[in-house]
Design a protein around this motif. Structure first.
Motif, short mmCIF file in Angstrom:
data_model
loop_
_atom_site.label_atom_id
_atom_site.label_comp_id
_atom_site.label_asym_id
_atom_site.label_seq_id
_atom_site.Cartn_x
_atom_site.Cartn_y
_atom_site.Cartn_z
N SER A 212 -7.93 -1.21 1.61
CA SER A 212 -7.82 -2.62 1.82
C SER A 212 -8.74 -3.37 0.54
O SER A 212 -9.33 -2.54 -0.20
CB SER A 212 -8.36 -3.28 2.80
OG SER A 212 -9.78 -3.04 3.26
N THR B 242 0.95 -1.15 0.04
CA THR B 242 -0.06 0.04 0.03
C THR B 242 0.80 1.34 0.12
O THR B 242 2.03 1.40 0.45
CB THR B 242 -0.91 0.08 1.09
OG1 THR B 242 -0.21 0.09 2.27
CG2 THR B 242 -1.91 -1.20 1.30
N TYR C 92 0.22 5.68 0.71
CA TYR C 92 -0.75 6.74 1.44
C TYR C 92 -0.25 8.01 0.88
O TYR C 92 0.93 8.23 1.14
CB TYR C 92 -1.06 6.67 2.80
CG TYR C 92 -1.79 5.18 3.07
CD1 TYR C 92 -0.92 4.06 3.40
CD2 TYR C 92 -2.95 5.17 3.02
CE1 TYR C 92 -1.73 2.96 3.96
CE2 TYR C 92 -3.74 4.00 3.48
CZ TYR C 92 -3.09 3.04 3.78
OH TYR C 92 -3.70 1.80 4.07
N LYS D 262 -1.99 9.57 6.00
CA LYS D 262 -1.23 8.33 6.80
C LYS D 262 -1.69 8.53 8.28
O LYS D 262 -1.71 9.44 8.89
CB LYS D 262 0.41 8.88 6.52
CG LYS D 262 0.83 8.41 5.22
CD LYS D 262 2.38 8.59 5.12
CE LYS D 262 2.82 8.29 3.81
NZ LYS D 262 4.37 8.68 3.80
N THR E 158 -7.15 3.62 5.99
CA THR E 158 -6.55 2.27 5.66
C THR E 158 -7.47 2.07 4.37
O THR E 158 -8.37 1.91 4.23
CB THR E 158 -6.81 1.51 6.77
OG1 THR E 158 -6.32 1.86 7.98
CG2 THR E 158 -6.28 0.08 6.38
#
Length: 122
Positions: A70, A57, A59, A64, A68
């Protein structure tokens, strides 16, 4: 033809949370990268987060530790969990996917969702 359908935007108070979802469907052989951009009024569209099919991943610095990303590869779906939201997170959020259409050609194409509004009130 590939379609991306987003959901989960809305209005939330500062400090709250939202979860965005984006499901890809259509003529898909594989999805290499999925991610989210956002665009505030009068500003350019900026990358928020992305996730590669092996799970790594990236960011943007402003999110940050709060957001999140996913994905569920079986469902061709990417999620963005947004916590500790701030008024400056207010924007239209666009998901994207870099898709390989056939097994005989590994060239990938980028597709976009229609965008979902996220508004954070102070």
């Amino acid at each position: 033809q590939v379609q991306l359908v987003e959901s989960g935007g809305g209005l939330v108070q500062a400090g709250g949370s939202l979860r965005l979802s984006c499901a890809a469907s259509g003529n898909i052989f594989s999805i290499n990268v999925m991610g989210w951009y956002r665009q505030a009024p009068g500003k350019q569209r900026d990358l928020v987060a992305r996730i590669i099919n092996v799970g790594s991943t990236n960011y943007a610095d402003p999110v940050k530790g709060r957001f999140t990303i996913s994905r569920d590869n079986a469902k061709n779906t990417v999620y963005l969990q947004m916590n500790s939201l701030k008024p400056e997170d207010t924007a239209v959020y666009y998901c994207y996917a870099e898709v390989t259409l056939t097994s005989s050609n590994n060239r990938s194409f980028r597709y976009w969702g229609q965008g979902t509004q996220v508004t954070v009130s102070s």
